[in-house]
Scaffold this active site. Structure first.
Site, PDB file in Angstrom:
ATOM      1  N   HIS A 189     -14.665   2.419  -1.961  1.00 39.01           N
ATOM      2  CA  HIS A 189     -13.416   1.645  -1.548  1.00 39.01           C
ATOM      3  C   HIS A 189     -12.859   2.053  -0.695  1.00 39.01           C
ATOM      4  O   HIS A 189     -11.729   1.449  -0.114  1.00 39.01           O
ATOM      5  CB  HIS A 189     -13.492   0.864  -2.314  1.00 39.01           C
ATOM      6  CG  HIS A 189     -14.244   0.123  -3.033  1.00 39.01           C
ATOM      7  ND1 HIS A 189     -13.846  -0.954  -4.634  1.00 39.01           N
ATOM      8  CD2 HIS A 189     -15.475  -0.762  -2.906  1.00 39.01           C
ATOM      9  CE1 HIS A 189     -14.836  -1.373  -5.199  1.00 39.01           C
ATOM     10  NE2 HIS A 189     -15.897  -1.603  -3.983  1.00 39.01           N
TER      11      HIS A 189
ATOM     12  N   TYR B 233       0.954  -1.176  -0.138  1.00 39.89           N
ATOM     13  CA  TYR B 233      -0.085  -0.413  -0.052  1.00 39.89           C
ATOM     14  C   TYR B 233       1.096   1.258  -0.303  1.00 39.89           C
ATOM     15  O   TYR B 233       0.596   2.052  -0.564  1.00 39.89           O
ATOM     16  CB  TYR B 233      -1.169   0.098   1.377  1.00 39.89           C
ATOM     17  CG  TYR B 233      -2.312  -0.798   0.737  1.00 39.89           C
ATOM     18  CD1 TYR B 233      -3.341  -0.318   0.091  1.00 39.89           C
ATOM     19  CD2 TYR B 233      -2.504  -1.823   1.409  1.00 39.89           C
ATOM     20  CE1 TYR B 233      -4.103  -1.019  -0.336  1.00 39.89           C
ATOM     21  CE2 TYR B 233      -3.826  -2.136   0.497  1.00 39.89           C
ATOM     22  CZ  TYR B 233      -4.453  -2.218  -0.363  1.00 39.89           C
ATOM     23  OH  TYR B 233      -5.323  -3.063  -0.181  1.00 39.89           O
TER      24      TYR B 233
ATOM     25  N   PRO C 136     -13.318   1.266 -23.105  1.00 37.61           N
ATOM     26  CA  PRO C 136     -12.865   0.686 -24.405  1.00 37.61           C
ATOM     27  C   PRO C 136     -13.206  -0.405 -24.676  1.00 37.61           C
ATOM     28  O   PRO C 136     -13.262  -0.721 -25.510  1.00 37.61           O
ATOM     29  CB  PRO C 136     -11.438   1.074 -24.325  1.00 37.61           C
ATOM     30  CG  PRO C 136     -11.150   1.091 -22.980  1.00 37.61           C
ATOM     31  CD  PRO C 136     -12.196   1.872 -21.814  1.00 37.61           C
ATOM     32  N   ALA C 137     -13.613  -1.371 -23.750  1.00 43.94           N
ATOM     33  CA  ALA C 137     -14.327  -2.659 -23.189  1.00 43.94           C
ATOM     34  C   ALA C 137     -15.091  -2.922 -23.089  1.00 43.94           C
ATOM     35  O   ALA C 137     -16.318  -3.007 -22.486  1.00 43.94           O
ATOM     36  CB  ALA C 137     -12.964  -3.612 -22.214  1.00 43.94           C
TER      37      ALA C 137
HETATM   38  P1  OAD Z   1     -10.917  -3.721 -13.183  1.00 44.15           P
HETATM   39  O1  OAD Z   1      -9.804  -3.148 -13.332  1.00 44.15           O
HETATM   40  O2  OAD Z   1     -12.075  -4.301 -12.565  1.00 44.15           O
HETATM   41  O3  OAD Z   1     -11.280  -2.640 -14.177  1.00 44.15           O
HETATM   42  C1  OAD Z   1     -10.663  -1.394 -15.017  1.00 44.15           C
HETATM   43  C2  OAD Z   1     -11.821  -0.914 -16.199  1.00 44.15           C
HETATM   44  O4  OAD Z   1     -11.363  -0.219 -16.888  1.00 44.15           O
HETATM   45  C3  OAD Z   1     -11.870  -2.471 -17.273  1.00 44.15           C
HETATM   46  O5  OAD Z   1     -13.329  -2.501 -17.911  1.00 44.15           O
HETATM   47  C4  OAD Z   1     -11.197  -1.806 -18.776  1.00 44.15           C
HETATM   48  O6  OAD Z   1     -11.657  -1.704 -20.000  1.00 44.15           O
HETATM   49  C5  OAD Z   1     -11.358   0.149 -18.387  1.00 44.15           C
HETATM   50  N1  OAD Z   1     -10.718   0.843 -18.926  1.00 44.15           N
HETATM   51  C6  OAD Z   1      -9.217   1.082 -19.760  1.00 44.15           C
HETATM   52  N2  OAD Z   1      -8.888   2.311 -19.027  1.00 44.15           N
HETATM   53  C7  OAD Z   1      -9.363   3.463 -19.461  1.00 44.15           C
HETATM   54  C8  OAD Z   1      -9.485   4.077 -19.422  1.00 44.15           C
HETATM   55  N3  OAD Z   1      -8.872   5.042 -20.274  1.00 44.15           N
HETATM   56  N4  OAD Z   1     -11.338   4.724 -19.769  1.00 44.15           N
HETATM   57  C9  OAD Z   1     -12.114   3.854 -19.599  1.00 44.15           C
HETATM   58  N5  OAD Z   1     -12.399   2.969 -18.891  1.00 44.15           N
HETATM   59  C10 OAD Z   1     -10.805   1.943 -19.251  1.00 44.15           C
HETATM   60  O7  OAD Z   1     -11.498  -2.004 -12.241  1.00 44.15           O
HETATM   61  P2  OAD Z   1     -12.840  -1.720 -11.286  1.00 44.15           P
HETATM   62  O8  OAD Z   1     -14.258  -2.251 -12.360  1.00 44.15           O
HETATM   63  O9  OAD Z   1     -12.653  -0.314 -10.822  1.00 44.15           O
HETATM   64  O10 OAD Z   1     -11.801  -2.983  -5.095  1.00 44.15           O
HETATM   65  O11 OAD Z   1     -12.396  -3.064 -10.363  1.00 44.15           O
HETATM   66  C11 OAD Z   1     -13.425  -3.038  -9.167  1.00 44.15           C
HETATM   67  C12 OAD Z   1     -13.188  -3.062  -8.261  1.00 44.15           C
HETATM   68  O12 OAD Z   1     -11.645  -4.008  -7.640  1.00 44.15           O
HETATM   69  C13 OAD Z   1     -11.686  -1.943  -7.169  1.00 44.15           C
HETATM   70  O13 OAD Z   1     -12.067  -1.113  -6.509  1.00 44.15           O
HETATM   71  C14 OAD Z   1     -10.593  -2.876  -6.390  1.00 44.15           C
HETATM   72  C15 OAD Z   1     -10.687  -4.219  -7.017  1.00 44.15           C
HETATM   73  O14 OAD Z   1     -10.475  -5.263  -6.223  1.00 44.15           O
HETATM   74  C16 OAD Z   1     -11.204  -3.018  -3.830  1.00 44.15           C
HETATM   75  O15 OAD Z   1      -9.909  -2.702  -3.694  1.00 44.15           O
HETATM   76  C17 OAD Z   1     -11.481  -3.306  -2.742  1.00 44.15           C
END
Ligand code: OAD
Length: 255
Positions: free
Chosen positions: A126, A74, A220-221
């Site tokens: 979170h 962290y 993007p996905a």
């Molecule tokens: P993820 O890593 O699961 O997803 C990231 C998303 O961002 C994906 O769908 C990518 O396609 C998208 N992405 C990538 N680059 C991008 C860009 N430039 N603009 C827009 N989208 C983009 O992350 P989260 O959904 O945030 O939890 O994950 C949810 C939680 O899982 C987090 O808060 C964390 C993690 O474990 C905790 O820490 C409790």
């Protein structure tokens, strides 16, 4: 509706929905901070969970097993975040907040970049990586010494942990309640930069949709939410959001 090309011209009905909205909820995920240089979690190759195992670093059990490893990880992420700045996506969300009647911002991100971009009222679903708390429940006060890892609580000597929600932990009740109350009254819901794989955050989008809100995804996905969306704006949020806000401004200026 959506296509593989990054959008330049927005559907007029989408802009109308924003102009007419009474309450917009924006929920962001780690993709929103990707263009600031902060790795996402689940993107192949670059995502944190492609390199590290969440069960070693982001659970209460991991902290109990190896507090120093978790604390050091962290601390590494804090250093990384402190070297970054909000990107045009964050700035556009701050501008959108000022442009519409009411906007509630819920973020799954722990990096504080929305606040630094100008959103002072953010529901941090979170937690926040820059804050710490005592594992014995004392409110975050001073930390004893500055070299120990993990640091110790000044009041009771218990270990200090990051004030984030780990896997297997609940969202703090007050935070969840605020988010649910916003979702219940919103008429537009944006899911931005999230893979929509982590509950209960992902469920908020579908709850909003069930309550009749227009659901818009910026990513993007594709995600598990994509098929339920009214509008899919495919591409990076740092490119799409400024264009969307400028289209909305033009329409509002001419109204
Ligand atoms: P993820 O890593 O699961 O997803 C990231 C998303 O961002 C994906 O769908 C990518 O396609 C998208 N992405 C990538 N680059 C991008 C860009 N430039 N603009 C827009 N989208 C983009 O992350 P989260 O959904 O945030 O939890 O994950 C949810 C939680 O899982 C987090 O808060 C964390 C993690 O474990 C905790 O820490 C409790």
């Amino acid at each position: 509706m959506g296509s593989d090309r990054e959008i330049d011209v927005f559907p007029p009905a989408l802009i109308d929905a924003l102009v007419d909205s009474r309450h917009i909820v924006v929920m962001t995920g780690s993709g929103t901070s990707a263009e600031s240089g902060i790795p996402t979690f689940r993107d192949a190759q670059t995502g944190l969970w492609a390199k590290y195992r969440p069960e070693d670093l982001a659970t209460p059990e991991a902290f109990a097993r190896n507090p120093q490893l978790v604390s050091d990880w962290y601390e590494w992420r804090r250093q990384l975040v402190s070297k970054t700045d909000p990107n045009p996506g964050h700035t556009a969300i701050a501008a959108l907040t000022k442009l519409v009647k009411q906007l509630t911002l819920i973020t799954q991100n722990v990096d504080g970049l929305h606040q630094r971009a100008g959103n002072d009222d953010v529901i941090e679903f979170h937690g926040n990586i820059m804050l710490s708390r005592c594992t014995d429940g004392h409110p975050a006060t001073g930390i004893q010494g500055d070299t120990e890892s993990p640091p110790r609580c000044e009041q009771c000597g218990a270990m200090i942990r990051p004030a984030v929600v780990w896997f297997g932990e609940s969202i703090p009740a007050a935070v969840l309640q605020r988010a649910l109350a916003a979702v219940e009254t919103c008429d537009v819901f944006f899911a931005i930069g999230t893979s929509a794989q982590v509950q209960p955050a992902a469920g908020l989008a579908l709850l909003a949709k069930q309550n009749g809100a227009t659901l818009i995804e910026i990513n993007p996905a594709e995600t598990p939410l994509t098929d339920d969306c009214d509008y899919i704006l495919k591409g990076p949020s740092g490119a799409i959001l400024p264009k969307l806000v400028s289209a909305l401004k033009q329409t509002s200026d001419h109204a």
